[in-house]
Enzyme design. Sequence first.
Site, short mmCIF file in Angstrom:
data_model
loop_
_atom_site.label_atom_id
_atom_site.label_comp_id
_atom_site.label_asym_id
_atom_site.label_seq_id
_atom_site.Cartn_x
_atom_site.Cartn_y
_atom_site.Cartn_z
NE ARG A 169 -1.34 2.43 3.06
CZ ARG A 169 -0.45 4.28 2.93
NH1 ARG A 169 -0.34 4.46 2.93
NH2 ARG A 169 -0.45 3.72 4.45
CG HIS A 217 3.00 4.88 9.37
ND1 HIS A 217 2.88 3.23 8.12
CD2 HIS A 217 3.38 5.55 8.27
CE1 HIS A 217 2.90 3.83 7.41
NE2 HIS A 217 3.32 5.08 7.46
CB CYS A 230 8.79 12.28 1.27
SG CYS A 230 7.85 13.77 1.70
CG ASN A 249 6.56 3.43 4.48
OD1 ASN A 249 5.59 3.60 5.64
ND2 ASN A 249 6.52 3.75 3.67
ZN LIG Z 1 2.96 6.14 4.94
#
Ligand SMILES: [Zn+2]
Length: 313
Positions: free
Chosen positions: A15, A212, A245, A254
């Site tokens: 995702r 996260h 980003c 991530n």
């Molecule tokens: Zn994220």
Amino acid sequence: MHEGIDILVHEVGPRDGLQSIETVFPTEAKLDWIRAAAAAGVPQIQVGSFVRADLLPQMADSADVVRQSIDIPGLTVSALVPNLKGAQNAITAGAHQVGVVMSVSEAHNKSNVNRTVDESLEGFRQIVEYRNEADPDRKTVISGGLATSFGCTISGSVPVRDVMKRAEQLLELGADRLNVADTVGFANPKQVKDLFEELYRTVGKDVPVGAHFHDTRGMGLANAFAALEAGVRELDSCLGGLGGCPYAPGASGNVVTEDLVFMLEAMGLRTGIDLDALLEVRESMEKHLKGEPTQGTFVKAGPPLGFVPATAA
Ligand SMILES: [Zn+2]
């Protein structure tokens, strides 16, 4: 929590990783990744996002991916949703967990889901109501998202009291759990430890809370460690650190799953994940990329001499 696991690593690559890159993975390639990751011991995977296909073509097959992933033994399948319609589709497809997108920062929430935070909370209420009607046993876990909890690319710093207020509101509306996100990679370890300690003081130790982190400024693993120190037992990460980003071209994405798993296993914390198998999953996943970079250091250096993973010990 899954049996025999100390820390739950929640793989969000299919995702968070895929939605941030140009390449559109075919459904079968996603499923190969998900199946192989589950076989390597990854206990929970966020397999898609139920957003409009014209906005995110990478996620257009999310219902299909959920439907096929829920048959994988032992795997908890999660999906991200921005609104009630997305939640209805995710629950209908059979997702075990639905993560609802909401930013603590008003400006970020407006730009991301085109709603005020209060409107998002009303949407959250409707999602819980729908789940309670469609699924009276409440097997589908509803996770309340708190994006931009550590800062926002539009409005800068985000007050901790705002995070606490929104966390309490989500729980009052029926959230089963919370996910606190450093969506844009602003956080530092002290800030993380302080915020999670404050959160547990505010909502109590019994509320499951996931964290996260993004590695945008190299703080990803340090922030993960700080969250552990504060008591967090569920961490999101992404195979190969895929993604990035949107506001910082070229920035890494991530927290890298392999590096996180190595850190946890080296610290004596069982993840249930086989690192060698995970590196093979990474290699297969990378074959589908069209020039997008991956991140990570464990893949380059390998394990230190004498390393015994906690899961194998
Ligand atoms: Zn994220």
